[in-house]
Structures are given as C-alpha cells and as structure tokens.
Design an enzyme around this catalytic site. Structure first.
Site, PDB file in Angstrom:
ATOM      1  CG  HIS A 130       4.942  16.926 -10.865  1.00 39.55           C
ATOM      2  ND1 HIS A 130       4.789  16.084  -9.835  1.00 39.55           N
ATOM      3  CD2 HIS A 130       3.516  17.047 -11.002  1.00 39.55           C
ATOM      4  CE1 HIS A 130       3.713  15.621  -9.542  1.00 39.55           C
ATOM      5  NE2 HIS A 130       2.950  16.138 -10.194  1.00 39.55           N
ATOM      6  CD  GLU A 131       1.903  19.178 -13.852  1.00 45.26           C
ATOM      7  OE1 GLU A 131       1.263  18.414 -14.264  1.00 45.26           O
ATOM      8  OE2 GLU A 131       1.915  19.455 -12.926  1.00 45.26           O
ATOM      9  CG  HIS A 134       1.017  13.935 -13.906  1.00 45.82           C
ATOM     10  ND1 HIS A 134       0.850  12.948 -13.278  1.00 45.82           N
ATOM     11  CD2 HIS A 134       1.205  15.068 -13.155  1.00 45.82           C
ATOM     12  CE1 HIS A 134       0.704  13.111 -11.852  1.00 45.82           C
ATOM     13  NE2 HIS A 134       0.975  14.766 -11.944  1.00 45.82           N
ATOM     14  CD  GLU A 199      -0.200  15.069  -8.264  1.00 45.53           C
ATOM     15  OE1 GLU A 199       0.917  15.613  -8.254  1.00 45.53           O
ATOM     16  OE2 GLU A 199      -0.933  15.173  -8.999  1.00 45.53           O
TER      17      GLU A 199
END
Length: 322
Positions: A130-131, A134, A199
């Site tokens: 997930h990071e 980003h 998100e």
C-alpha cells in the site's frame, strides 16, 4: 486521483492561505503570504521527507538491523517496478505506517514497531505494498505539501487574534473570528478530498503489487482496532500529518479530528474483498509459482518477519514468498 484534480485542490489550499494573509494584513499581508507560500512549497519539495521522519523519530533500517522488513520492501519494490526506497522504523506502540518523499527515486517507507509486532508476514507485505503504491502514484509529494500548507493555515489562524487588525477587512472583528474558525476547517476539508481518494487508489494498486487483496484487508482490520486503543502522542501533537498514515493515528482529542482524513474502514475492506473475487475488478494475484529472484548479498535467513506461522498459513492458503 487525477493530476488535474490534485492540482486544483492544492491551488485551492494555496488560495486559502493567501486569503487568510489578506484578511490579516491587507494587500501587504497578501504579498507576504504569497511569498511565504512559495517558500514553504519549495522547502517542502526538498525537505518534507526529512521533516516528517524527524517529527516521528524514525530511524533508517538496513538489511542488517531489520532484515525481515527490509527484504519484504525490497521484494515488493521489485514486483512493483520501483526503485528501492529507504526503509525506516519508528519506536511507537501504535501500529501504523506511511510513505514520504518527493518522487520514487527519493522515497521512504516507515513502519512502527507496533505494526511489526501484531501483523503476520502476509499482512506486513500488504501494508508495505500500500505504501509503495503511494510512491508509485507520486502521492507522497502531494501529501507532504498538503500537510505543510494545512499546518501553515492553522498557524496563521492562531495568529489572527494578535495580528488581525487589518482596517481593509470588510468584516472587521467578525472576519477575524471567522478566519480563526473556518480557515483550519476548510484546510481539513481539502485534506479529506485528497486523502480519501488516494487511499482507495493505493489500496487497489497495493493489492495488485502484493498479489493478494485479502492480505491488506486483514491488516487494515487489525490496524484499525489496535490504533483506536493505543495513543500516538507524536501524531496528536502534529494532527496536520495524520493523513500520511495508512490508518488514522488520532484519537479525537482536538478539533483537527472532527473531519477524518481517511475513508471508512469498512468500505476499504469491502473493496479489497471484492477485488479478491473472480471478476472483482482487480488484475488478479501475481504468479508466485516462478522461483523468487534472490539478491546477490542475501544470506540464508527468511525474507519476511518470523511470525511463527507455518508456510501456507496466510490468507492465500499457500506460501507465495517461499
């Protein structure tokens, strides 16, 4: 979210910053606020990652100091087609994580020690994916500039009582009071618009990077439950940075938490579960049947945190990292 929408939202926040400057100091205040906004954005572009990491006492991790976490990030970066980011650890009992940096070549991912304690290896991979999403989406620069501007607007609003005597202010003292109340709230609304969209997108792309949406879905459920019980003092002192984290680190002790910068957790988990189903909109899991590419400097130890779980006991029912 699209680059155009992001640019519009950031321009709106910059405009809000300039408007506050005008209400406090007239045309002179507008010019000063404009110069300050330019300087802050330039400073944030080059130094935001160092500021945020320092704010949370993060220390850089290496293969020697945190081999399991480092290797998980390295493997995911390779799968996502990204340069290897710097990896940081934060001594904090609240399980959480964030990414920062102005571009993929200068990115960093950070995880708390609390996160490593409560998640198994598949869930850690889901969070780190997930990071990295980003980073891949260039969200990290947007997030840090947003945090810088939101903090500056809040600072100006706090100064309104002392410097808000602009004679050209058509609303007089009423305008000053409105600035104090509404400016920080408006800044938070912009943060909400940016944060919620990014998100959802990072959840989707992160699930594709790690290959299994249920890993991230399981991690989010655990993080949400634990973060509500464990206080993050540093985040409470710096609420403008809350939107950087994968789950909201705040406990609602001040007005800054009236507006959540994160989507509803049930909706995030539901979307990930839908991705895991056939025809759910995801690209499907990565093919882990091929032998894993081993780094040249790699030792014989495991590439992921030792959770005491047997191979194949993760949410996918098999051991894709072996």
């Amino acid at each position: 979210m699209g680059y155009l929408r992001t640019a519009i939202l950031l321009a709106g926040m910059t405009g809000l910053f300039l408007a506050v400057g005008y209400l406090l100091g007239g045309s002179g205040g507008l010019v000063i606020a404009f110069v300050v906004a330019l300087a802050m954005n330039a400073f944030a572009y080059w130094n935001s990652d160092k500021m945020v990491l320092g704010m949370y006492g993060a220390r850089e991790a290496s293969r020697q100091s945190a081999p399991e976490l480092y290797d998980v990030v390295e493997e995911l970066a390779r799968r996502g087609g990204l340069p290897m980011p710097k990896v940081y650890l934060m001594d904090n009992d609240q399980p959480n994580a964030f990414a920062t940096g102005r571009n993929p070549e200068n990115a960093a991912v950070a995880a708390t020690t609390g996160l490593l304690r409560i998640l198994n290896r598949e869930e850690i991979a889901g969070v780190m994916a997930h990071e990295l999403a980003h980073v891949k989406n260039h969200d990290t620069l947007t997030m840090t500039i947003t945090a810088t501007l939101a903090g500056a607007i809040g600072m100006l609003a706090n100064f309104a009582l002392f410097f808000g005597n602009n004679r050209n202010n058509p609303l007089g003292i009423i305008g000053t009071i409105l600035v104090m109340i509404l400016a920080p709230m408006a800044a938070m609304l912009v943060q909400m618009a940016i944060s919620r969209s990014r998100e959802y997108e990072a959840d989707r792309i992160g699930a594709e990077i790690c290959g299994q949406p249920l890993w991230l879905a399981s991690a989010l459920g655990k993080l949400q439950h634990a973060s509500e019980r464990v206080l993050n003092e540093r985040a409470e002192r710096n609420p403008a940075t809350a939107h950087l984290f994968i789950v909201n680190p705040l406990h609602g002790r001040n007005m800054d938490n009236l507006f959540s910068t994160h989507p509803d957790m049930k909706n995030r988990i539901r979307r990930l579960e839908e991705m895991s189903r056939p025809g759910g909109g995801g690209k499907g899991p990565i093919d882990y049947s091929r032998p894993r590419q081993q780094p040249a400097s790699r030792s014989g130890r495991s590439s992921v945190p030792n959770t005491g779980r047997k191979p194949g006991s993760g949410s996918s029912g098999r051991d894709p990292w072996g």
